[in-house]
Design a protein around this motif. Structure first.
Motif, short mmCIF file in Angstrom:
data_model
loop_
_atom_site.label_atom_id
_atom_site.label_comp_id
_atom_site.label_asym_id
_atom_site.label_seq_id
_atom_site.Cartn_x
_atom_site.Cartn_y
_atom_site.Cartn_z
N ALA A 1 -11.47 12.33 29.36
CA ALA A 1 -12.22 12.96 27.40
C ALA A 1 -11.11 12.79 26.42
N LEU A 2 -9.88 13.57 26.81
CA LEU A 2 -8.38 13.90 26.07
C LEU A 2 -8.00 11.69 25.26
N MET A 3 -8.38 11.36 24.32
CA MET A 3 -7.86 10.76 23.80
C MET A 3 -6.24 10.21 24.14
N PRO A 4 -6.02 8.79 24.24
CA PRO A 4 -4.87 8.11 24.65
C PRO A 4 -4.15 8.88 23.19
N TYR A 5 -3.90 9.61 22.45
CA TYR A 5 -3.36 8.97 21.03
C TYR A 5 -2.66 10.71 20.98
N LEU A 6 -1.34 10.60 20.46
CA LEU A 6 -0.86 11.55 20.14
C LEU A 6 0.03 11.69 18.85
N HIS A 7 -0.05 12.89 18.15
CA HIS A 7 1.00 13.31 17.12
C HIS A 7 1.45 14.02 16.83
N LEU A 8 2.96 14.05 17.20
CA LEU A 8 4.18 15.06 17.47
C LEU A 8 5.54 14.52 16.02
N PRO A 9 5.17 15.46 15.46
CA PRO A 9 5.95 14.76 14.76
C PRO A 9 8.01 15.79 15.22
N VAL A 10 8.51 14.04 14.39
CA VAL A 10 10.00 14.58 14.67
C VAL A 10 10.59 14.41 13.81
N GLN A 11 10.27 14.45 12.25
CA GLN A 11 11.24 14.79 10.67
C GLN A 11 12.49 13.64 11.14
N ALA A 12 13.54 13.80 11.56
CA ALA A 12 14.60 13.31 11.74
C ALA A 12 15.10 12.87 12.99
N GLY A 13 15.71 10.98 13.20
CA GLY A 13 16.66 11.41 14.62
C GLY A 13 17.66 11.37 14.77
N SER A 14 18.71 12.38 12.98
CA SER A 14 20.36 13.00 13.54
C SER A 14 19.97 14.72 14.07
N ALA B 1 10.00 -1.01 8.91
CA ALA B 1 10.20 -0.34 9.98
C ALA B 1 8.92 -0.12 11.26
N LEU B 2 8.54 0.83 10.19
CA LEU B 2 6.83 1.99 11.28
C LEU B 2 6.58 0.69 10.86
N ALA C 1 20.37 6.56 12.54
CA ALA C 1 19.64 7.54 13.90
C ALA C 1 18.52 8.21 13.66
N THR C 2 18.23 7.70 12.30
CA THR C 2 16.53 8.23 12.12
C THR C 2 15.83 6.56 12.83
N MET C 3 16.52 5.42 12.38
CA MET C 3 15.98 4.13 12.16
C MET C 3 16.00 4.12 13.63
N ARG C 4 17.57 4.25 14.24
CA ARG C 4 17.46 3.85 16.02
C ARG C 4 16.37 5.04 16.29
N LEU C 5 15.93 5.71 16.14
CA LEU C 5 14.76 5.95 17.10
C LEU C 5 13.10 6.01 16.76
N VAL C 6 13.48 5.43 15.06
CA VAL C 6 11.45 4.48 15.31
C VAL C 6 11.89 3.43 16.50
N ALA C 7 13.00 3.06 16.59
CA ALA C 7 13.82 1.58 17.37
C ALA C 7 12.65 1.64 19.25
N ASP C 8 13.98 3.09 19.09
CA ASP C 8 13.70 3.10 20.58
C ASP C 8 12.75 3.80 21.10
N ILE C 9 11.31 4.14 20.35
CA ILE C 9 10.29 5.07 20.49
C ILE C 9 9.19 3.74 20.31
N GLY C 10 9.01 2.74 18.84
CA GLY C 10 7.55 2.58 18.44
C GLY C 10 6.61 3.34 18.45
N PHE C 11 6.36 3.07 17.14
CA PHE C 11 5.42 3.96 17.00
C PHE C 11 3.75 3.12 16.43
N ALA C 12 2.93 3.99 17.26
CA ALA C 12 1.62 2.89 16.70
C ALA C 12 1.59 3.29 14.78
N SER C 13 1.45 4.91 14.44
CA SER C 13 1.54 4.56 12.97
C SER C 13 2.01 6.14 13.06
#
Length: 456
Positions: A263-276, A374-375, A326-338
């Motif tokens: 029942a727990l949908m496969p979607y997680l909103h987990l704020p990181v704010q920055a990669g540095s 990128a997002l 560093a933030t751009m690298r984190l985005v590239a490393d993880i890949g966010f659906a939104s």
């Protein structure tokens, strides 16, 4: 009958609070109006997170002043209330700057709306921004079954309020107070009322929802993972979600819930704010970029098909070009659906507003444009990868065109389909056949949705 119009700004918490305000007033004979012009009572339920939030409220109050004056010439009285986080932050300053306001009420006191309105009728300019000792939820009447049905098959349910993290950019600890969690039994009772009235999906919400530590029926403090496991047993509830979370509170029970609860949908909103790491430390986030990556790895191991969402702030005081990269690298490393991304803007009273090294606006704008590009590319790629798959869709409402229905995928994507024989609240397998900037298009599938393993 008197009519009330509630205009709500900002987060899901405010959507929930606005509904509960309407419920409290319904017990006193108020019905909901569609517009402010048609209402005897206008409530601005405000949010202090966005830039220039207070000024936007004062601009709206200027419009309401003219409306109230015009209605008075017709012999019609109007009360104006400012509620929510701007009310908590500004307090009596609102009445001083905008005498049109009859009542200012903070987010912890709105259960007292009926009596405060009566007081304001005799003496306009009442301000109540205290943090009362009693829990407001104990004093709010339950909405009528018909009202729940009218609000739709998806609902928010507040389980936790406040925040103890004190991120240096954030006003929430000052406007919502310390972290407080509702008891499990009271949450279950509200969830059962919602499900009994036809709600199929509940999103449990809190300013820092995964810090949940409410009293369980066994007398122990329960985690959010334990609460979700119990909510998954409520008859009629088919889907669960939660928001908004902090990386420091992603514990083992919550990660296990993603693995074990269909029942727990496969979607997680987990704020990181920055990669540095330097900027994260300046923000007082209390996690590093690599710690965030490890959390995501653990969640993906538990639920390989999970879609990820996050929040980003660019141009935080002291952010260098290297910090932004560093933030751009984190985005590239993880890949966010939104994701949600913003330029840093100072909030009065927060530590970051007084920090040295404020980043020039043109630099912030250029960085935000790069980050959002990128997002957006990641989001489009995620949506495109859904084409050809069959996913369960919760039908939420009629579409914009005749014969069209609108719903939500497990990954929180809007889905449009044209079909007959379905009703709002149905959950059906849908083959995704196309994408648009803000939604997917699908057709009713003949077979069941894909298994989790094949989706991964």
């Amino acid at each position: 009958m008197k009519k009330v119009f509630v205009k709500s700004y900002g987060c899901q918490m405010n959507v929930y609070d606005a509904e509960r305000m309407a419920d409290a007033l319904a017990a006193k004979g108020y019905v909901e109006a569609r517009t402010a012009e048609d209402a005897d009572l206008v409530i601005l339920n405000t949010c202090h997170i966005r830039e220039k939030a207070a000024e936007k409220v004062y601009s709206e109050l200027g419009r309401l002043r003219e409306m109230k004056k015009e209605r008075a010439t017709e012999g019609r009285q109007t009360q104006v209330v400012v509620a929510g986080c701007v009310a908590q932050a500004e307090g009596g300053e609102i009445v001083r700057r905008a005498p049109v306001v009859d009542l200012v009420v903070g987010p912890q006191s709105y259960h007292r709306l009926p009596e405060l309105l009566a007081e304001a009728s005799a003496r306009p300019g009442v301000v109540d921004t205290e943090f009362p000792a009693e829990e407001k939820f104990d004093h709010l009447p339950a909405p009528a079954r018909e009202k729940i049905r009218a609000r739709g098959v998806s609902a928010f349910l507040t389980v936790q309020e406040g925040c103890d993290k004190f991120c240096t950019f954030c006003v929430v600890p000052y406007t919502r107070g310390a972290e407080v969690s509702r008891p499990v039994a009271k949450i279950l009772a509200e969830a059962e009322r919602l499900a009994g009235a036809g709600v199929r999906e509940i999103t449990v919400i809190g300013q820092n929802v995964n810090a949940y530590h409410g009293e369980g029926p066994d007398g122990r403090d329960w985690t959010l993972g334990m609460l979700l496991e119990r909510l998954a047993e409520v008859p009629g509830l088919a889907r669960l979600r939660y928001t908004t979370s902090h990386p420091r509170d992603m514990d083992e029970t919550l990660i296990a819930a993603h693995r074990d609860l269909p029942a727990l949908m496969p979607y997680l909103h987990l704020p990181v704010q920055a990669g540095s790491d330097a900027i994260l430390a300046a923000m007082n986030r209390r996690h590093t970029g690599d710690e965030y990556r490890r959390i995501i790895d653990a969640v993906r191991k538990a639920r390989p098909d999970i879609a990820l969402s996050s929040d980003f702030i660019v141009g935080f005081p002291g952010e260098s070009d290297a910090d932004f990269e560093a933030t751009m690298r984190l985005v590239a490393d993880i890949g966010f659906a939104s994701a949600y991304s913003f330029k840093y803007s100072p909030r009065p009273g927060t530590p970051a507003a007084e920090m040295e090294g404020q980043v020039p606006e043109p630099v912030k704008a250029e960085r935000l444009a790069r980050l959002q590009a990128a997002l957006d590319e990641d989001r489009r790629a995620f949506n495109a990868a859904t084409v050809g798959r069959t996913v369960d869709v919760l039908i939420e409402r009629p579409g914009r065109h005749a014969g069209q229905l609108a719903g939500k995928s497990p990954y929180l994507q809007a889905v449009q389909l044209e079909t007959e024989g379905l009703t709002v609240g149905d959950i059906v397998p849908v083959e995704i056949v196309g994408t648009a900037p803000n939604s997917l298009f699908g057709r009713l599938a003949a077979g069941p949705p894909e298994e989790r393993a094949s989706a991964a």
